[in-house]
Design an enzyme around this catalytic site. Sequence first.
Site, PDB file in Angstrom:
ATOM      1  N   GLU A   3      26.682 -10.772  -5.690  1.00 17.89           N
ATOM      2  CA  GLU A   3      26.756  -9.359  -6.074  1.00 17.89           C
ATOM      3  C   GLU A   3      25.874  -8.521  -5.152  1.00 17.89           C
ATOM      4  OE1 GLU A   3      26.567  -8.452 -10.360  1.00 17.89           O
ATOM      5  OE2 GLU A   3      26.627 -10.610 -10.680  1.00 17.89           O
ATOM      6  N   LYS A  14      24.232 -15.893 -20.608  1.00 18.49           N
ATOM      7  CA  LYS A  14      24.732 -15.431 -19.315  1.00 18.49           C
ATOM      8  C   LYS A  14      24.270 -16.312 -18.154  1.00 18.49           C
ATOM      9  CE  LYS A  14      26.720 -12.236 -18.410  1.00 18.49           C
ATOM     10  NZ  LYS A  14      26.205 -10.874 -18.177  1.00 18.49           N
ATOM     11  N   THR A  39      48.078 -11.106  -3.403  1.00 17.03           N
ATOM     12  CA  THR A  39      48.196  -9.839  -2.694  1.00 17.03           C
ATOM     13  C   THR A  39      48.204  -8.750  -3.764  1.00 17.03           C
ATOM     14  OG1 THR A  39      50.626  -9.827  -2.728  1.00 17.03           O
ATOM     15  CG2 THR A  39      49.555 -10.881  -0.836  1.00 17.03           C
ATOM     16  N   HIS A  40      47.575  -7.629  -3.488  1.00 13.48           N
ATOM     17  CA  HIS A  40      47.407  -6.555  -4.480  1.00 13.48           C
ATOM     18  C   HIS A  40      46.679  -7.071  -5.728  1.00 13.48           C
ATOM     19  CE1 HIS A  40      50.339  -4.203  -2.148  1.00 13.48           C
ATOM     20  NE2 HIS A  40      51.044  -5.319  -2.099  1.00 13.48           N
ATOM     21  N   GLN A  61      13.180   8.397  18.141  1.00  6.97           N
ATOM     22  CA  GLN A  61      12.191   7.599  17.417  1.00  6.97           C
ATOM     23  C   GLN A  61      12.782   7.087  16.108  1.00  6.97           C
ATOM     24  OE1 GLN A  61       7.995   8.932  17.191  1.00  6.97           O
ATOM     25  NE2 GLN A  61       8.234   8.909  14.971  1.00  6.97           N
ATOM     26  N   SER A  92      20.324 -13.398 -18.013  1.00 12.13           N
ATOM     27  CA  SER A  92      20.178 -12.063 -18.589  1.00 12.13           C
ATOM     28  C   SER A  92      18.896 -11.982 -19.398  1.00 12.13           C
ATOM     29  CB  SER A  92      21.385 -11.753 -19.486  1.00 12.13           C
ATOM     30  OG  SER A  92      21.124 -10.636 -20.301  1.00 12.13           O
ATOM     31  N   ASN A 111       9.403   6.421  27.755  1.00 12.56           N
ATOM     32  CA  ASN A 111      10.850   6.538  27.572  1.00 12.56           C
ATOM     33  C   ASN A 111      11.580   5.285  28.019  1.00 12.56           C
ATOM     34  OD1 ASN A 111      10.097   9.101  26.863  1.00 12.56           O
ATOM     35  ND2 ASN A 111      11.179  10.150  28.510  1.00 12.56           N
ATOM     36  N   SER A 129       4.800   6.466  14.723  1.00 15.24           N
ATOM     37  CA  SER A 129       5.852   5.471  14.512  1.00 15.24           C
ATOM     38  C   SER A 129       5.292   4.059  14.442  1.00 15.24           C
ATOM     39  CB  SER A 129       6.888   5.552  15.637  1.00 15.24           C
ATOM     40  OG  SER A 129       6.283   5.292  16.898  1.00 15.24           O
TER      41      SER A 129
END
Length: 525
Positions: free
Chosen positions: A353, A346, A218-219, A385, A340, A173, A86
């Site tokens: 994003e 663009k 809303t929606h 681990q 782009s 441990n 590890s």
Amino acid sequence: MESSLLLSSSNPSSSSFTTSPIFSPSKHALIPKPQNLFFNSTARIALLTCAAQQMNSSPLSTKEVKLWGGRFEESVSDAVEKFTESISFDKALYKQDIMGSKAHASMLAKQGLMGDSDRDTIIKGLEEIERQIEAGQFIWRTDREDVHMNIEAALTDLVGEPAKKLHTARSRNDQVATDFRLWCRDAIDTIISHIKNLQIALIELALQNEGLIVPGYTHLQRAQPVLLQHLLLAYVEQLERDAGRLLDCRERVNFCPLGACALAGTGLPIDRFMTSDALGFTAPMKNSIDAVSDRDFVLELLSANSITAVHLSRLGEEWVLWASEEFGFLTPSDKVSTGSSIMPQKKNPDPMELVRGKSARVIGDLVSLLVLCKGLPHAYNRDLQEDKEPVFDSVKAIVGMLEVSADFAQNVSFNRERIKKALPAGHLDATTLADYLVKKGIPFRTSHDIVGRSVALCVSRNCEIQDLSLDELNSLHPIFDKDVYEYLGVENSIKKFRSYGSTGSECVAAQLDYWISKFGINKER
């Protein structure tokens, strides 16, 4: 030159999240400073220098005898060694591991389980190892499995017999549980500081856009007008709850497993309260089995991160939409945009994003840990681990998301003219008109019906409610009077909001004043 390096007590602190693990100032002041160190001997300095050089050379082809290998007659196979190591990721815990070992050595000396001279030798050796790690001079060896064994074996190479006393009354441990709690505690502090930075960026953005009215949705359909400041402060409120969840989590993280050993504690006369205090914990954990097997603190941290990630994803989604040509409400500067490879026109809001995208990663880290823990019996199991990488990934992702979101907020502008032209569409003042009728004594359901019919009339005539004449409104109900026009239009509508926490100008100003005072923001900037 060699002598000065060995005699130095370096404990550099790095603020870079990407190049070093997260940590807060260590509690070195609580650890006794070595007095008569062996490093004053010229012969010993030469020996240590030779050992340090050996550490920086390529690992030997023959396998090193494991520190736990006393009962074993054969070495583990290459496949097992490669599969079980590890160190490739848990070396991020090196600073916490060294802090824990210093505190443990000091406690052992106080309890008479090692001499003061051995304690001083160990602490000085650990400081030298820390210096080498942070200077990039330390060789992490896969055959030493993990960060704990790498540091302990290197310490033995460096100082000899005293190092063999360090693991008295502890196990890997409780050692890893302690290191991980320290790391998570520091990670929480770092995340909270980045949350605050984003909150401040959003508040300052609100201050720059006083009085700007935008459509509220809303929606994803136009609903009522709201002040942009009110919308931005909604995200500030969410982030405040995110910080609160992390602070709550920090309280439960901050208990010390060290001294629980493998699972049952020890018969040796250790002082767990001393090591707990030295490491800045609230107290030792009460149950030794729970101390080594609990990963609730990790699940809670990843859960808090996931909720924060969802909030950031929603912010990213809104701003990506608003930056589109269809909305055109928001323009990111070139500093936070990309282009782009094929379409030269663009200008993409890629950072937000990716914020939206990385939220899936943070949520996935939580799910990985939940599934990892769901079938484990008490106490420690090697499965645990696998808890490190999701946590490291989650913290790195959430810090990056917060950082870039704050940067984006500092580099956007809102298109007032475009927003103003878009505002009339959607009859955003309809609910305010219903409130007008209620104030006139009309029951709300009846008011709702009257306003609905007024909207239908506007749709048939391709106009807004404020464009209807008083005669046209009276044809719907005779109670309408000239004062109705004080309620129509988005500007008038905003003025009528008065309830606590609403989007009314006075209410929003009070909200802003609260946050400005809380964060000590200079309104004149």
